[in-house]
Motif scaffolding. Structure first.
Motif, PDB file in Angstrom:
ATOM      1  N   HIS A 196    -117.005 -43.304  37.077  1.00  0.00           N
ATOM      2  CA  HIS A 196    -117.385 -42.001  37.629  1.00  0.00           C
ATOM      3  C   HIS A 196    -118.631 -42.125  38.499  1.00  0.00           C
ATOM      4  CE1 HIS A 196    -114.535 -40.487  34.667  1.00  0.00           C
ATOM      5  NE2 HIS A 196    -114.478 -39.407  35.426  1.00  0.00           N
ATOM      6  N   GLN A 197    -119.541 -42.972  38.047  1.00  0.00           N
ATOM      7  CA  GLN A 197    -120.765 -43.160  38.833  1.00  0.00           C
ATOM      8  C   GLN A 197    -120.436 -43.778  40.189  1.00  0.00           C
ATOM      9  OE1 GLN A 197    -123.427 -44.967  35.929  1.00  0.00           O
ATOM     10  NE2 GLN A 197    -125.145 -44.096  37.085  1.00  0.00           N
ATOM     11  N   LEU A 198    -119.543 -44.801  40.143  1.00  0.00           N
ATOM     12  CA  LEU A 198    -119.167 -45.483  41.385  1.00  0.00           C
ATOM     13  C   LEU A 198    -118.428 -44.531  42.326  1.00  0.00           C
ATOM     14  CD1 LEU A 198    -119.052 -48.145  42.951  1.00  0.00           C
ATOM     15  CD2 LEU A 198    -116.960 -48.738  41.713  1.00  0.00           C
ATOM     16  N   ALA A 202    -109.060 -47.317  44.977  1.00  0.00           N
ATOM     17  CA  ALA A 202    -108.851 -48.040  43.717  1.00  0.00           C
ATOM     18  C   ALA A 202    -109.605 -47.353  42.577  1.00  0.00           C
ATOM     19  CB  ALA A 202    -109.322 -49.493  43.881  1.00  0.00           C
ATOM     20  N   VAL A 203    -110.831 -46.908  42.874  1.00  0.00           N
ATOM     21  CA  VAL A 203    -111.640 -46.257  41.834  1.00  0.00           C
ATOM     22  C   VAL A 203    -110.998 -44.935  41.411  1.00  0.00           C
ATOM     23  CG1 VAL A 203    -113.882 -45.132  41.395  1.00  0.00           C
ATOM     24  CG2 VAL A 203    -113.804 -47.346  42.526  1.00  0.00           C
ATOM     25  N   LYS A 217    -109.706 -44.031  37.724  1.00  0.00           N
ATOM     26  CA  LYS A 217    -110.216 -42.830  37.041  1.00  0.00           C
ATOM     27  C   LYS A 217    -109.051 -41.996  36.539  1.00  0.00           C
ATOM     28  CE  LYS A 217    -112.856 -39.681  38.712  1.00  0.00           C
ATOM     29  NZ  LYS A 217    -113.250 -38.852  39.837  1.00  0.00           N
ATOM     30  N   HIS A 218    -108.063 -41.848  37.436  1.00  0.00           N
ATOM     31  CA  HIS A 218    -106.879 -41.043  37.102  1.00  0.00           C
ATOM     32  C   HIS A 218    -106.154 -41.659  35.903  1.00  0.00           C
ATOM     33  CE1 HIS A 218    -103.483 -38.399  37.827  1.00  0.00           C
ATOM     34  NE2 HIS A 218    -102.699 -39.457  37.679  1.00  0.00           N
ATOM     35  N   SER A 230    -104.592 -41.741  30.234  1.00  0.00           N
ATOM     36  CA  SER A 230    -104.399 -42.396  28.941  1.00  0.00           C
ATOM     37  C   SER A 230    -105.239 -41.706  27.866  1.00  0.00           C
ATOM     38  CB  SER A 230    -104.713 -43.894  29.016  1.00  0.00           C
ATOM     39  OG  SER A 230    -106.067 -44.059  29.324  1.00  0.00           O
ATOM     40  N   ALA A 231    -106.404 -41.148  28.261  1.00  0.00           N
ATOM     41  CA  ALA A 231    -107.225 -40.420  27.280  1.00  0.00           C
ATOM     42  C   ALA A 231    -106.482 -39.174  26.795  1.00  0.00           C
ATOM     43  CB  ALA A 231    -108.555 -40.024  27.900  1.00  0.00           C
TER      44      ALA A 231
END
Ligand SMILES: [Zn+2]
Length: 416
Positions: free
Chosen positions: A366-368, A400-401, A405-406, A411-412
């Motif tokens: 998230h930071q990236l 890619a990030v 994230k998605h 998966s969460a």
């Protein structure tokens, strides 16, 4: 594509990346350090309330009524911070004084009780949060000195019963610089210390709580002001993303070139950035304001909306329109961001200072993601990145990030 071509492309991008990284090191690191929020945050940052026109009581009650009708998913009402001005000039006494001498009417005067009650009612139910704007919205010796040689100021004093300091010339509305002459002059450190000691005590006496957030009037302040505020318990200073220290020969704010990001500090003081505006009296509409929040939230930043009391205390149409736009905005925000958090600036600041809490996202991805979006704000960096083609690998990394994230959130969600 041959191996050599690939090697040349990789070498080019690596070289450009290193070069841009070295040139814009400071800004890139600062943006990385800026906190990333886990949820969208909306705060109405409102200034100039307190001692002044008596119609503020009705305006505050009306605002409280609108804010009370809305709740976030945790049951918290939207918060409007009230940057409080604790006194106005006692114009009757000033006008009678010979030679001209300063007298004040403090918010604790019986005539202001309905205003104070409205403020306290909102504070108790969580719709208002009191912040220190100042003992006065000017430097009193500068107001009196100006009145002595300027007929416009003398007239202003003669025509105000419960003064609206918004109608003073801009350069006199700054408190922490002497606006009796232009360019404005620095105020003696000892005088600043006496004034801040008084305003912090009066705030505490009237509100029953010490001020922890300060909003410098017209965003003019200096190290001395900040050091003394901090010594007396102020932990957060609201900024427009920069600082002004004086006004120039035309009375305009003189840029210092200082850039401020959320969460940056000077000694013990933490800064927050309020650089979006919701002033319906100036034509700001709910729909445009929502888009400002969309952008801020994508960058992992809180949305602090500046909105002054003048939107809510002037003619009836202007006030009704401002309340209507506020209501439309809140409906739209809850629809667009079901996970929005309504909190006070003081609470937000405390979580940012501790770098923990339910709002601060410390996940690397998230930071990236936020950083890759934020770096486009460094205009020189982004221009060179586009010209050199370095924007392409940055874009591929962003994709890619976002995908990672998605996947991580998907998966969460599937985890029982
Ligand atoms: Zn103000």
């Amino acid at each position: 594509m041959g191996t050599i071509t690939i090697l040349i492309i990789v070498a080019w991008f690596t070289g450009i990346g290193l070069l841009l990284g070295i040139i814009y090191r400071k800004g890139l690191i600062a943006l990385w350090r800026e906190p990333v929020l886990r949820h969208p945050v909306l705060i109405f940052e409102s200034d100039d309330w307190g001692a002044g026109p008596l119609q503020q009581a009705d305006a505050l009650n009306a605002l409280h009524a609108v804010l009370s009708r809305f709740k976030d998913c945790r049951g918290h009402h939207p918060v409007m911070t009230l940057g409080l001005v604790l006194s106005i000039p006692d114009t009757q006494r000033i006008n009678k004084s010979v030679p001209l001498a300063y007298h004040e009417l403090v918010l604790s005067e019986p005539v202001f009780i309905p205003i104070l009650n409205a403020i306290k009612q909102g504070m108790e139910s969580g719709t208002f949060s009191a912040q220190l704007h100042g003992m006065a919205h000017y430097w009193p010796p500068a107001l009196i000195a100006s009145a002595e040689h300027n007929v416009e100021i003398r007239n202003w004093l003669s025509h105000q019963e419960y003064a609206s300091t918004e109608t003073l010339p801009d350069h006199l509305q700054s408190r922490w610089t002497d606006g009796s002459v232009l360019p404005t002059q620095p105020i003696d450190d000892a005088a600043i210390e006496r004034a801040i000691t008084e305003e912090v005590k009066v705030f505490q006496d009237i509100l029953g709580v010490a001020p922890v957030v300060a909003v410098p009037p017209t965003f003019v302040w200096n190290d001395t002001v900040e050091r003394i505020w901090s010594k007396l318990g102020v932990q957060t200073v609201i900024t427009p993303g920069t600082r002004y220290e004086f006004r120039d020969a035309q009375g305009k704010l003189s840029p210092t070139g200082i850039k401020i990001l959320n969460g940056e500090r000077s000694a013990k003081t933490l800064y927050l950035v309020r650089d979006e505006y919701f002033e319906p009296a100036r034509g700001h509409r709910a729909a445009d304001t929502l888009m400002k929040m969309v952008k801020k939230s994508a960058l992992g930043r809180p949305t602090l909306l500046e909105t002054h009391r003048f939107n809510f205390i002037n003619d009836k149409n202007t006030c009704n329109n401002a309340l209507k736009e506020l209501e439309i905005l809140l409906k739209a925000v809850l629809q667009r961001f079901p996970d929005v958090r309504f909190i006070s600036t003081a609470t937000l600041s405390a979580q940012i200072a501790a770098h923990q809490g339910s709002l601060i996202n410390t996940s690397f991805l998230h930071q990236l993601n936020a950083w890759l979006l934020r770096i486009k704000e460094i205009s020189g960096f982004w221009k060179l990145a586009r010209i050199s083609g370095f924007a392409l690998p940055l874009w591929l990394i962003s994709l890619a990030v976002s995908q990672s994230k998605h996947n991580a959130s998907h998966s969460a969600m599937n985890t029982p």
